[in-house]
Design an enzyme around this catalytic site. Structure first.
Site, short mmCIF file in Angstrom:
data_model
loop_
_atom_site.label_atom_id
_atom_site.label_comp_id
_atom_site.label_asym_id
_atom_site.label_seq_id
_atom_site.Cartn_x
_atom_site.Cartn_y
_atom_site.Cartn_z
N GLU A 47 2.49 9.90 -12.11
CA GLU A 47 1.61 9.66 -10.98
C GLU A 47 1.50 10.89 -10.09
O GLU A 47 0.42 11.20 -9.56
CB GLU A 47 2.07 8.44 -10.18
N TYR A 130 -0.83 5.46 -2.17
CA TYR A 130 -1.27 5.18 -3.54
C TYR A 130 -0.11 5.30 -4.53
O TYR A 130 0.13 4.41 -5.34
CB TYR A 130 -2.39 6.12 -3.99
N ASP A 148 -6.91 3.98 -6.99
CA ASP A 148 -7.26 5.38 -7.18
C ASP A 148 -8.78 5.49 -7.25
O ASP A 148 -9.52 4.54 -6.97
CB ASP A 148 -6.58 5.95 -8.43
#
Length: 350
Positions: A47, A130, A148
């Site tokens: 990520e 996020y 996202d």
């Protein structure tokens, strides 16, 4: 409406079970159903790498990182310079610095275990809303909204949200939370990403094969391709600067490590000036400098940069041995400087 939103999750998970993309950091839905758990370290690493970068660009970096540093303890013990060199080319170097900071906090203060909730994950260096949600959902099945760019696009079309981004982010997050199921929220988050990447694409979305075609209000209205709307971008300013490439007779190269803070922080590169409208020349030594006929042009998030490259041959400074100099370990900007230097007429050694 809530029943409809619940059906979205069920429909999308059924589609994902058959169409999930294969990722080196992902546990497939089949393996997940058989009890294999995602590794929080690999989820976190992927990520962070994927922030502002494409899946295609990240795959090889991820494989190299995990082969060299297979767990958070190994990464925490790594030399800063080694990690920055492996990161070269991925850009946004603050991510790499925070990657090390976070690994050292997890390894040193948390006994090598990542927190299991988005709220606790967000307290770690470099982990924002996020990323914390993605790790919590995918690694620990916390039913949080993971939003996202792909998910923003899917949700804006599902519910015909015409508020321009970034102003629509709060509304899109709330809508994503409403359709996120309690069961398999991690797989749901990845399914939404896959849908946006492969079917609900920015241009020419493949609505005819979309599993959510019947739920999509923008498709019904014929406006899917116009969403999400985006506020007009401000024009980027252009800054200028000077870069200096010095070598001795043996081909050794003068490099310096940039300060930790700022653009390209903590990376190796060539000495240079400030970057501004009217930069001041700042050669690292007195020497016979010649100018490359090739200017370096590079774009950062907030500005364009043009560098004039100067070269010299000198024995006046301690340098990085040619055998240890790997241009591929440099950030993209500095690789461009090196390439431009090759086009210069180099003066003879002093």
């Amino acid at each position: 409406m809530r029943d409809g939103k619940g059906a979205i999750g069920e429909t999308l998970l059924t589609w994902y079970d058959s169409h999930a993309r294969v990722m080196p950091w992902r546990v497939s839905p089949t393996d997940r159903a058989e009890g294999e758990r995602p590794d929080p370290y690999r989820v976190w690493l992927s990520e962070v790498m994927l922030q502002q970068t494409t899946v295609a660009a990240v795959r090889d970096y991820f494989r190299r990182f995990t082969e060299r540093w297979p767990d958070v303890g190994a990464l925490a013990a790594a030399e800063d310079g080694d990690v920055m060199a492996e990161w070269a080319g991925l850009g946004y170097y603050a991510r790499a610095r925070n990657l090390l900071k976070c690994a050292r906090v997890v390894a040193g203060d948390l006994n090598g275990r990542f927190p299991e909730t988005a709220a606790e994950l967000q307290k770690l260096p470099g982990i924002g809303p996020y990323t914390s949600a993605a790790i919590a959902a995918i690694a620990y099945d916390e039913p949080v909204a993971v939003v996202d760019g792909n998910v923003e696009r899917v949700v804006s079309r599902l519910f015909s949200v015409d508020t321009p981004l970034p102003g629509a982010k709060t509304e899109l997050t709330e809508l994503t939370a409403q359709i996120t199921p309690e069961d398999r929220p991690g797989d749901f988050a990845q399914a939404m990403m896959d849908l946006g990447a492969t079917i609900c694409t920015p241009r020419n979305p493949a609505c005819g094969i979309c599993p959510l075609i019947d739920a999509c209000t923008a498709r019904a209205a014929g406006i899917a391709e116009t969403l999400p709307r985006k506020a007009p971008k401000k024009e980027k300013p252009t800054r200028r600067g000077f870069a200096y490439v010095a070598m001795n007779g043996q081909g050794d190269v003068l490099l310096e490590r940039r300060p930790d803070k700022g653009l390209l922080g903590g990376t190796l590169g060539f000495p240079g000036s400030d970057w501004s409208d009217a930069p001041t020349p700042a050669p690292p030594m007195q020497a016979d400098w010649t100018t490359s006929p090739v200017e370096v042009r590079h774009t950062f998030t907030h500005f364009h940069l043009i560098l004039q490259v100067h070269v010299t041959r000198t024995e006046a400074r301690a340098m990085t041995p040619r055998a240890d100099f790997r241009p591929g370990d440099l950030p993209t900007l500095m690789r461009k400087v090196w390439d431009a230097a090759q086009s210069a007429e180099w003066p003879q050694p002093e």
